[in-house]
Design a protein around this motif. Structure first.
Motif, short mmCIF file in Angstrom:
data_model
loop_
_atom_site.label_atom_id
_atom_site.label_comp_id
_atom_site.label_asym_id
_atom_site.label_seq_id
_atom_site.Cartn_x
_atom_site.Cartn_y
_atom_site.Cartn_z
N CYS A 44 0.85 -1.19 0.00
CA CYS A 44 0.00 0.00 0.00
C CYS A 44 0.89 1.24 0.00
O CYS A 44 1.76 1.37 0.84
CB CYS A 44 -0.91 0.00 1.23
SG CYS A 44 -1.79 1.56 1.46
N ALA A 46 0.18 4.13 0.91
CA ALA A 46 -0.10 5.00 2.06
C ALA A 46 0.54 4.46 3.34
O ALA A 46 1.24 5.19 4.05
CB ALA A 46 -1.61 5.15 2.24
N CYS A 47 0.29 3.18 3.67
CA CYS A 47 0.75 2.67 4.96
C CYS A 47 1.87 1.64 4.83
O CYS A 47 2.43 1.20 5.83
CB CYS A 47 -0.42 2.05 5.74
SG CYS A 47 -1.06 0.52 5.02
N CYS A 69 -7.66 -0.19 1.37
CA CYS A 69 -6.57 -0.98 1.93
C CYS A 69 -7.01 -1.56 3.27
O CYS A 69 -7.67 -0.89 4.06
CB CYS A 69 -5.33 -0.10 2.13
SG CYS A 69 -4.06 -0.87 3.16
N CYS A 72 -4.89 0.45 6.34
CA CYS A 72 -5.14 1.83 6.74
C CYS A 72 -6.48 2.34 6.22
O CYS A 72 -6.83 3.50 6.47
CB CYS A 72 -4.02 2.74 6.21
SG CYS A 72 -3.95 2.84 4.42
ZN LIG Z 1 -2.73 1.06 3.52
#
Ligand SMILES: [Zn+2]
Length: 267
Positions: A44, A46-47, A69, A72
């Motif tokens: 991912c 983002a995380c 996801c 997150c």
């Molecule tokens: Zn994520």
């Protein structure tokens, strides 16, 4: 010469296409950033949570996860399932059209390269050398060496393939130079030249004017539609996707398109 029923062929290659589409997402994201397309495994953005095997089933996982996801709950771009579904559909359709023969796997390879180039060009206005340069070489090799022993050319004769490479690259080079002389601006990237050279190497010299015609026509229509929608001026419209479309159409229906073009000219 089909060895299997079209439905079975479509299903088999549709599934293959979904999996290839999943890989193309990685290529489209990483190649322009200079990252490896094989490692590390997908995560991912983002995380950083690693995408598990069950979360990596094309299209299906996106739907099951609700586009988020699991780590997150950040949104997963809708582009991922779209690229997978599109690759699946076009692979199935192209496989049925190409039929079971020596053209099948090379033809699908060209389709996948064109899909990756299309989305990379839409994202970055670049057509990476990492695809177009080996693509040019492979086109010439496939049409000269590998299949020549079979007594018939794969997509084009060796001479036609070499001429296609020169004509594809050269014709756009002349256009680009003329544009530069007339306007003092660079209207075309060198990636476009290499892509048309690559398509000429794969499909032969006679495909080049057809691909240019299709690209100019479809690109022009989309450009007019964008202008009408009041968005044209703010968008740099890349030429690569239209060249790719022309290349794909000429891969599947070379004779039909050439005949259609000349009957159009003949009135
Ligand atoms: Zn994520």
């Amino acid at each position: 010469m089909p060895l299997a029923e079209p439905m079975q062929t479509a299903l088999l290659f549709g599934i293959l296409g979904l999996l290839i589409g999943s890989f193309l997402n990685v290529v489209i994201h990483r190649l322009p950033r200079g990252l490896s397309v094989v490692s590390p495994p997908s995560a991912c953005p983002a995380c950083g949570r690693r995408v598990r095997a069950l979360e990596n089933i094309p299209v299906l996982s996106f739907l099951l996860l609700g586009g988020r996801c699991r780590g997150c709950a950040g949104r997963i771009g809708w582009r991922y399932p779209v690229v997978e579904a599109l690759t699946g559909l076009l692979t199935a359709f192209s496989a049925v059209q190409l039929g079971w023969g020596p053209q099948l796997l090379p033809g699908l390879l060209l389709l996948w390269a064109l899909l990756a180039l299309t989305f990379i060009d839409l994202d970055t206005q670049l057509l990476p050398d990492a695809i177009t340069k080996p693509g040019m070489l492979l086109g010439v090799l496939l049409n000269t060496g590998v299949w020549y022993g079979m007594g018939q050319p794969l997509f084009a004769s060796p001479l036609s393939s070499l001429l296609g490479l020169l004509l594809g690259y050269g014709s756009l080079w002349l256009l680009a130079m003329a544009y530069l002389k007339l306007t003092g601006k660079h209207g075309m990237g060198f990636g476009d030249l290499k892509l048309l050279g690559m398509l000429g190497a794969w499909l032969g010299w006679s495909a080049v004017p057809m691909i240019l015609f299709i690209a100019a026509l479809t690109g022009g229509l989309v450009g007019i539609a964008l202008l009408a929608a009041g968005r044209g001026r703010h968008y740099a419209i890349p030429f690569g996707p239209y060249l790719a479309l022309g290349g794909w159409l000429m891969l599947l229906w070379p004779q039909q398109i050439i005949h259609g073009y000349f009957s159009l000219l003949g009135g």
